[in-house]
Design an enzyme around this catalytic site. Structure first.
Site, PDB file in Angstrom:
ATOM      1  N   LYS A  18       0.824  -1.220   0.000  1.00 22.77           N
ATOM      2  CA  LYS A  18       0.000   0.000   0.000  1.00 22.77           C
ATOM      3  C   LYS A  18       0.857   1.269   0.000  1.00 22.77           C
ATOM      4  O   LYS A  18       0.600   2.196  -0.732  1.00 22.77           O
ATOM      5  CB  LYS A  18      -0.867   0.117   1.272  1.00 22.77           C
ATOM      6  CG  LYS A  18      -1.852  -0.932   1.550  1.00 22.77           C
ATOM      7  CD  LYS A  18      -2.760  -0.520   2.714  1.00 22.77           C
ATOM      8  CE  LYS A  18      -2.089  -0.437   4.071  1.00 22.77           C
ATOM      9  NZ  LYS A  18      -1.560  -1.666   4.622  1.00 22.77           N
ATOM     10  N   ARG A  93      -9.095   1.352   9.389  1.00 23.63           N
ATOM     11  CA  ARG A  93      -8.568   0.057   9.805  1.00 23.63           C
ATOM     12  C   ARG A  93      -9.539  -0.702  10.694  1.00 23.63           C
ATOM     13  O   ARG A  93      -9.223  -1.818  11.140  1.00 23.63           O
ATOM     14  CB  ARG A  93      -7.280   0.285  10.578  1.00 23.63           C
ATOM     15  CG  ARG A  93      -6.056  -0.277   9.897  1.00 23.63           C
ATOM     16  CD  ARG A  93      -4.898   0.155  10.719  1.00 23.63           C
ATOM     17  NE  ARG A  93      -3.682  -0.510  10.502  1.00 23.63           N
ATOM     18  CZ  ARG A  93      -2.622   0.057   9.930  1.00 23.63           C
ATOM     19  NH1 ARG A  93      -2.697   1.255   9.412  1.00 23.63           N
ATOM     20  NH2 ARG A  93      -1.494  -0.598   9.878  1.00 23.63           N
ATOM     21  N   ARG A 132      11.944  -5.305   4.834  1.00 12.40           N
ATOM     22  CA  ARG A 132      11.818  -3.934   4.310  1.00 12.40           C
ATOM     23  C   ARG A 132      12.513  -2.898   5.197  1.00 12.40           C
ATOM     24  O   ARG A 132      12.605  -3.049   6.408  1.00 12.40           O
ATOM     25  CB  ARG A 132      10.355  -3.574   4.040  1.00 12.40           C
ATOM     26  CG  ARG A 132       9.571  -3.115   5.219  1.00 12.40           C
ATOM     27  CD  ARG A 132       8.161  -2.717   4.803  1.00 12.40           C
ATOM     28  NE  ARG A 132       7.330  -2.611   5.983  1.00 12.40           N
ATOM     29  CZ  ARG A 132       6.035  -2.382   5.956  1.00 12.40           C
ATOM     30  NH1 ARG A 132       5.405  -2.260   4.814  1.00 12.40           N
ATOM     31  NH2 ARG A 132       5.360  -2.276   7.080  1.00 12.40           N
ATOM     32  N   ARG A 164      11.713  -0.438  10.525  1.00 16.97           N
ATOM     33  CA  ARG A 164      10.776   0.007  11.559  1.00 16.97           C
ATOM     34  C   ARG A 164      10.803  -0.979  12.721  1.00 16.97           C
ATOM     35  O   ARG A 164      10.809  -2.186  12.497  1.00 16.97           O
ATOM     36  CB  ARG A 164       9.362   0.058  10.976  1.00 16.97           C
ATOM     37  CG  ARG A 164       9.068   1.309  10.199  1.00 16.97           C
ATOM     38  CD  ARG A 164       7.780   1.206   9.445  1.00 16.97           C
ATOM     39  NE  ARG A 164       6.669   0.629  10.197  1.00 16.97           N
ATOM     40  CZ  ARG A 164       5.436   0.501   9.702  1.00 16.97           C
ATOM     41  NH1 ARG A 164       5.182   0.910   8.481  1.00 16.97           N
ATOM     42  NH2 ARG A 164       4.473  -0.014  10.421  1.00 16.97           N
ATOM     43  N   ARG A 175       0.660  -7.945  14.496  1.00 19.84           N
ATOM     44  CA  ARG A 175       0.001  -7.026  13.553  1.00 19.84           C
ATOM     45  C   ARG A 175      -0.896  -7.799  12.582  1.00 19.84           C
ATOM     46  O   ARG A 175      -1.972  -7.333  12.218  1.00 19.84           O
ATOM     47  CB  ARG A 175       1.051  -6.208  12.789  1.00 19.84           C
ATOM     48  CG  ARG A 175       1.671  -5.135  13.676  1.00 19.84           C
ATOM     49  CD  ARG A 175       2.903  -4.531  13.054  1.00 19.84           C
ATOM     50  NE  ARG A 175       2.632  -3.807  11.834  1.00 19.84           N
ATOM     51  CZ  ARG A 175       3.558  -3.529  10.914  1.00 19.84           C
ATOM     52  NH1 ARG A 175       4.796  -3.918  11.078  1.00 19.84           N
ATOM     53  NH2 ARG A 175       3.234  -2.852   9.838  1.00 19.84           N
TER      54      ARG A 175
HETATM   55  P1  AMP Z   1       1.364   1.353   9.374  1.00 20.90           P
HETATM   56  O1  AMP Z   1       2.518   2.257   9.120  1.00 20.90           O
HETATM   57  O2  AMP Z   1       0.153   1.717   8.556  1.00 20.90           O
HETATM   58  O3  AMP Z   1       1.714  -0.096   9.277  1.00 20.90           O
HETATM   59  O4  AMP Z   1       0.917   1.609  10.890  1.00 20.90           O
HETATM   60  C1  AMP Z   1       1.812   1.381  11.971  1.00 20.90           C
HETATM   61  C2  AMP Z   1       1.034   1.307  13.274  1.00 20.90           C
HETATM   62  O5  AMP Z   1       0.372   2.552  13.512  1.00 20.90           O
HETATM   63  C3  AMP Z   1      -0.079   0.270  13.319  1.00 20.90           C
HETATM   64  O6  AMP Z   1       0.419  -1.016  13.651  1.00 20.90           O
HETATM   65  C4  AMP Z   1      -0.981   0.853  14.396  1.00 20.90           C
HETATM   66  O7  AMP Z   1      -0.434   0.643  15.692  1.00 20.90           O
HETATM   67  C5  AMP Z   1      -0.891   2.347  14.115  1.00 20.90           C
HETATM   68  N1  AMP Z   1      -1.946   2.784  13.145  1.00 20.90           N
HETATM   69  C6  AMP Z   1      -1.745   3.289  11.899  1.00 20.90           C
HETATM   70  N2  AMP Z   1      -2.903   3.590  11.316  1.00 20.90           N
HETATM   71  C7  AMP Z   1      -3.879   3.272  12.209  1.00 20.90           C
HETATM   72  C8  AMP Z   1      -5.306   3.338  12.191  1.00 20.90           C
HETATM   73  N3  AMP Z   1      -5.972   3.779  11.109  1.00 20.90           N
HETATM   74  N4  AMP Z   1      -5.962   2.917  13.279  1.00 20.90           N
HETATM   75  C9  AMP Z   1      -5.311   2.461  14.377  1.00 20.90           C
HETATM   76  N5  AMP Z   1      -3.978   2.364  14.455  1.00 20.90           N
HETATM   77  C10 AMP Z   1      -3.252   2.764  13.383  1.00 20.90           C
END
Ligand code: AMP
Length: 218
Positions: A18, A93, A132, A164, A175
């Site tokens: 994404k 989400r 990654r 990360r 996750r």
């Molecule tokens: P991502 O970079 O999208 O993988 O997000 C990293 C982390 O941020 C996730 O594992 C969640 O802990 C938090 N996070 C990001 N977007 C959301 C969302 N829309 N709702 C809840 N937690 C989020």
């Protein structure tokens, strides 16, 4: 009649591509990528209250509570650079976030333009995430095998590459569990409503996936 801006939602499990595709779409359509994950990481780096409260959940691979996310997104999508549309990457989400997004868009007399779901087999996900790295300066994402950087530690812009902390095998497992439980139902929410397209991401190069994406967004 709601105004037709290019408002795009990208759905899919962590590591489905994404973020990479959002960056390519943003460039092609000149609209901003709104990644809630990036926004939360920026809040954390800036040492804000929101950043501190979110870190507790992010470090464990859990979702940050809806109430912390919703105001942040509502505020962001009303900024001037969203006038032509925007790409939501990592939001919604949960079903509650999806319905809140509908309500927010309706209150602003806007509607979703496209919803893209990136389908990648589970077996590929762990390999993709744990390999990654992203650039601390420009945010470009690389993969040790599928999209290697020009040198081991540096991006093409010269920035240092970091993994990360939540891309470690232990956190990724959590996750994925959270994704199946809370985020996968969001696919069904949009699937039945039109403007939804499944993108086949399994075993495909970035360019090939991008061709499918741009075919839909033309
Ligand atoms: P991502 O970079 O999208 O993988 O997000 C990293 C982390 O941020 C996730 O594992 C969640 O802990 C938090 N996070 C990001 N977007 C959301 C969302 N829309 N709702 C809840 N937690 C989020």
């Amino acid at each position: 009649m709601a105004e037709e801006r290019k408002i795009i939602v990208l759905l899919g499990p962590p590591g489905c591509g994404k973020g990479t595709q959002a960056r390519l779409i943003a460039k092609a359509l000149s609209i901003p990528q709104i990644s809630t994950g990036d926004m939360l990481r920026d809040e954390r780096s800036a040492g804000t209250e929101l950043g501190r409260r979110s870190s507790v959940f992010m470090d464990k691979g859990e979702l940050v509570p809806d109430e912390l996310i919703l105001d942040m997104v509502k505020f962001r999508i009303q900024k001037g650079d969203c006038a032509g549309g925007f790409i939501l990457d990592g939001f919604p989400r949960t079903l509650a976030q999806a319905t809140a997004l509908d309500e927010t868009l309706e209150s602003l007399d806007l509607r979703l333009w496209r919803v893209l779901y990136f389908d990648v087999p589970d077996a590929e996900i762990i390999e993709r995430i744990t390999g990654r790295f992203s650039c601390v300066l420009c945010g470009k994402i690389y993969h040790v095998t599928f999209n290697p950087p020009p040198t081991k530690d540096n991006c093409e812009c010269g920035g240092f590459l970091l993994q990360r902390p939540d891309d470690s095998v232990a956190v990724v497992t959590e996750r994925l569990r959270v994704y199946m439980e809370s985020t996968a139902p969001v696919i069904g929410y949009y699937e039945g409503r039109g403007r939804f397209t499944k993108i086949l991401g399994g075993g495909k190069a970035i360019e090939e996936v991008n061709r499918q994406v741009m075919d839909v967004l033309r």
